[in-house]
Design an enzyme around this catalytic site. Sequence first.
Site, PDB file in Angstrom:
ATOM      1  N   GLY A   4      -4.403  -2.246  -0.669  1.00  0.00           N
ATOM      2  CA  GLY A   4      -4.495  -1.201   0.342  1.00  0.00           C
ATOM      3  C   GLY A   4      -4.904   0.114  -0.283  1.00  0.00           C
ATOM      4  N   ALA A   5      -5.894   0.043  -1.191  1.00  0.00           N
ATOM      5  CA  ALA A   5      -6.211   1.202  -2.032  1.00  0.00           C
ATOM      6  C   ALA A   5      -7.415   1.999  -1.562  1.00  0.00           C
ATOM      7  CB  ALA A   5      -6.446   0.735  -3.476  1.00  0.00           C
ATOM      8  N   VAL A  51      -4.460  -9.341   2.526  1.00  0.00           N
ATOM      9  CA  VAL A  51      -3.263  -9.767   1.800  1.00  0.00           C
ATOM     10  C   VAL A  51      -2.357 -10.663   2.627  1.00  0.00           C
ATOM     11  CG1 VAL A  51      -3.312  -7.723   0.329  1.00  0.00           C
ATOM     12  CG2 VAL A  51      -1.874  -7.735   2.391  1.00  0.00           C
ATOM     13  N   TYR A 142       7.941  -2.687  11.596  1.00  0.00           N
ATOM     14  CA  TYR A 142       7.631  -1.981  10.354  1.00  0.00           C
ATOM     15  C   TYR A 142       8.902  -1.746   9.539  1.00  0.00           C
ATOM     16  CZ  TYR A 142       5.532   1.499   7.249  1.00  0.00           C
ATOM     17  OH  TYR A 142       5.076   2.182   6.151  1.00  0.00           O
ATOM     18  N   ALA A 144      11.739  -3.369   9.700  1.00  0.00           N
ATOM     19  CA  ALA A 144      12.263  -4.648   9.221  1.00  0.00           C
ATOM     20  C   ALA A 144      11.467  -5.158   8.035  1.00  0.00           C
ATOM     21  CB  ALA A 144      12.237  -5.674  10.351  1.00  0.00           C
ATOM     22  N   LYS A 146       9.826  -3.393   5.835  1.00  0.00           N
ATOM     23  CA  LYS A 146      10.082  -2.565   4.664  1.00  0.00           C
ATOM     24  C   LYS A 146      11.497  -2.769   4.125  1.00  0.00           C
ATOM     25  CE  LYS A 146       6.027  -0.604   4.424  1.00  0.00           C
ATOM     26  NZ  LYS A 146       5.149  -0.688   3.244  1.00  0.00           N
TER      27      LYS A 146
END
Length: 244
Positions: A4-5, A51, A142, A144, A146
């Site tokens: 995610g860069a 991913v 989101y 959950a 993380k």
Amino acid sequence: MVTGATQGIGAAIARRLADDGANVAVNGFTHGEQMTSVVADTAGFPAVADVSDPDQVAQMVSDIEATHGPIDVLVCNAAYMTMAPFVDHDEEDWWKIIDTNLSGTVFLVQSVLAEMRRTGGGNIVIIASEWGVTGWPEASAYSASKAGLIALTKTLGRELAPENIIVNAVAPGVIDTPQLQVDADNAKVSVHEMHEQYSRDIPTGRIGRADEIAAAVALLARDDLNAFVGQTIQVNGGEARCRA
């Protein structure tokens, strides 16, 4: 490798690690203008994959290892977020968040482990979130995902440290990135107003910057800090503190 860069926190991490001397694999969903820009800034190379797809992740890592050698540092940053009341959240979208944020990290770690073991170790930095610690209204999936990453960090830290594979996490608070638009849209305010609303609850009086997260990741990517294992660094201006 930084996933995610192509923008926001991931791009800042890639640039910081390159400044520190790393040869950076810049991951993104597609090889577009944003990836081209970050690759140029870092003198790195592109690594395209979704991913959330284990086959794409395995192929990406295999290609990197074959062409550039083993991955010494893996930064799992790729994330997807939408917001909605829990009872109204579309089921398919809910699982897309989990599959990208949590399962995607699992696929990445699984893919680099064989070479890290063969070469005698490595560093893995997982980007979690303050909302994984505190939860947040209308961000159930989101938060959950993380929270799952924080638990995964603790578990992998214990399990992999005997092999000199060091796993830690960074849990950003509210950061000034394009993702803030999701919050603003959900609150039906402008991004500027979203900045002001969040800043009122932060002791430093402002939201964070992507380069501040990159600095924390650079610290955890060092190979002389191996006593720091399974920890989650919270970079949030003092808004929340981890108690577990």
